[in-house]
Write an enzyme that holds these catalytic residues in place. Structure first.
Site: not given
Length: 488
Positions: A14, A293, A106, A53
């Site tokens: 982020q 990302d 993730h 994400c």
């Protein structure tokens, strides 16, 4: 090359493209990142094709466009990053690399190696099962029983900030650097390595160590940019994790202070790892890639977090530092600034080509090495991005940008936006209704129609896009097909 290079891939979560000194930010302190960027090649127009994400990381790890990963967002009709095929670490491991991931991946299942030999996870409090803790959480519980990374009371998507409540060495950012350094000491020295250092910040909570928060609370922080089109988002919301809304100037300033503090903290930890690479004599034969990302709106246009096509959300930092032997092989000068529109899908083929490894046919991205050597080399006209419904159905979007203009189409009602990024880099003026820009608008419309006609997904008719209204969001067939191949 007499030996294959090592690869150190550094990723943040982020981080906006403009949150580094090298990108022109005169407030945030990022000396280690700035030095690395100056030694390598910086991309002025790097974008996240699906700026949240899970989908962004799926494209990064596979080199595939979102349509082919099948993950177009994080909302209705979208699944987790599951059964990923022909991944970057898988390709490197097959070529003899010792591969390690530290920090945030993730993916699903949470312990899926996705081609890595080993992973050491910090998953931001994510727990797929009540008994599943990430490696960082287990370590922290041993350090401070009953403590957690969020016991300071600021949520994972909150726009508020506060100082970290434990010792600095117990912060997940510091831990991620320490584990990366530990890998460099324990790696198999007979093999080249691929180390992915994936920081879970500056994604909220904005909780840097207290000195770094205080540093920016006293700084002259930039004000949020507010476009002439942003009135629809000037609503009142009391939720600390609201995706839009007007906040007081003090709230915005504290949010930005915490955000900048987490970025400087990451920069300091990158400096720790770089020092250890140099001390072990590894730096000169190590490729370094840095990116994020997606970005963070930080109150621009009364918007927060990500999933949007706007610069704060979709425009990301990206640079590549190549060893001298590879630079000379491709004819690339250090300190290059490229104007080519690039995206996360390009990271995988770039690393593989630099390492002399064949790129899988499944990859949609392209190696950036030829365009770094010759800015006039054939390249894509624009980056295509998209995001399905997440916070609100009205924000499901498609976008196209060449770094000079940006076109956005909203799938629910067909609304359009057009920005001149050269003269209006902060997207304050929407030109979609300006008759002087009719030709440009029609150009981007035709380009988007071509993309959707190739998908044959029923979103075009007679050469025009069809707004979906209250219909279902766009879903790619490739996701279900991949799961079926794996018997899931």
């Amino acid at each position: 090359m007499t030996e294959r290079p090592n690869v150190w891939f550094v990723m943040t979560d982020q981080q906006r493209w403009d949150s580094m000194g090298y990108a022109g930010n005169t407030v945030v302190e990022t000396p280690n990142l700035d030095q690395l960027a100056s030694e390598g090649s910086w991309f002025e127009h790097a974008y996240s094709a699906t700026p949240s994400c899970i989908p962004a990381r799926a494209s990064l790890m596979t080199g595939q466009d979102p349509w082919h990963t099948g993950i177009l967002g994080m909302g209705e009709g979208q699944g987790p990053a599951q059964c990923l095929e022909n991944t970057l670490p898988e390709s490197l491991a097959r070529a003899g690399y010792h591969t390690q991931a530290v920090g945030k991946l993730h993916v699903h299942p949470q312990r899926d190696l996705i081609g890595f030999h080993h992973t050491v996870l910090d998953e931001c409090g994510r727990r797929e099962h009540p008994d599943t803790l990430s490696d960082y959480d287990r370590w922290l519980q041993r350090e401070v029983p009953d403590a957690s990374a969020d016991s300071h009371g600021v949520g994972w998507n909150s726009l508020h900030s506060r100082a970290w409540h434990l010792a600095e060495r117990q912060h997940p950012t510091y831990w991620t650097a320490t584990e990366s350094i530990d890998f460099l000491r324990r790696r198999d020295p007979s093999k080249p390595f691929f180390l992915m250092t994936s920081f879970a910040r500056p994604h909220s909570p904005y909780d840097p160590p207290e000195p770094l928060l205080n540093q920016y609370l006293d700084a002259d922080l930039p004000e949020p940019w507010i476009g002439d089109w942003a009135a629809a988002h000037a609503v009142t919301s009391w939720a600390p994790d609201a995706w839009r809304g007007v906040r007081s100037a003090e709230q915005v300033r504290r949010s930005r202070a915490g955000y900048y503090g987490t970025i400087t903290h990451i920069d300091q930890q990158i400096g720790r790892i770089r020092f250890n690479l140099a001390r072990q004599g590894l730096l000169e034969n190590t490729i370094i890639v840095f990116t994020s990302d997606h970005g963070d709106m930080q109150g621009d246009h009364h918007l927060w977090r990500k999933t949007y096509a706007y610069e704060g959300s979709a425009h990301i930092p990206l640079f590549v530092v190549l060893p001298q032997a590879i630079r000379e092989q491709f004819g690339i000068e250090p300190g290059t600034r490229s104007e080519a529109p690039v995206c996360l899908q390009d990271v995988m083929p770039t690393i593989l080509e630099a390492c002399g490894i064949e790129v899988p046919e499944s990859v949609d991205g392209r190696s950036v090495l030829p365009v770094l050597a010759d800015p006039g080399a054939p390249w894509r006209e624009a980056v295509h991005g998209e995001h399905s419904t997440c916070y609100d159905a009205s924000q499901e979007m498609q976008y196209l940008t060449d770094g000079k203009q940006k076109y956005i189409w909203f799938a629910q009602d067909g609304a359009e936006r057009l920005f001149d990024l050269v003269n209006d880099p902060h997207e304050e003026r929407d030109l979609a209704a300006d008759q002087a820009h009719t030709d440009a608008l029609e150009h981007w419309r035709r380009r988007l129609v071509e993309i959707f006609e190739a998908r044959d997904c029923g979103w075009t008719e007679n050469g025009r896009m069809i707004p979906r209204g209250d219909g279902p969001p766009l879903v790619s067939p490739h996701y279900a097909q991949r799961l079926a191949r794996h018997g899931v």
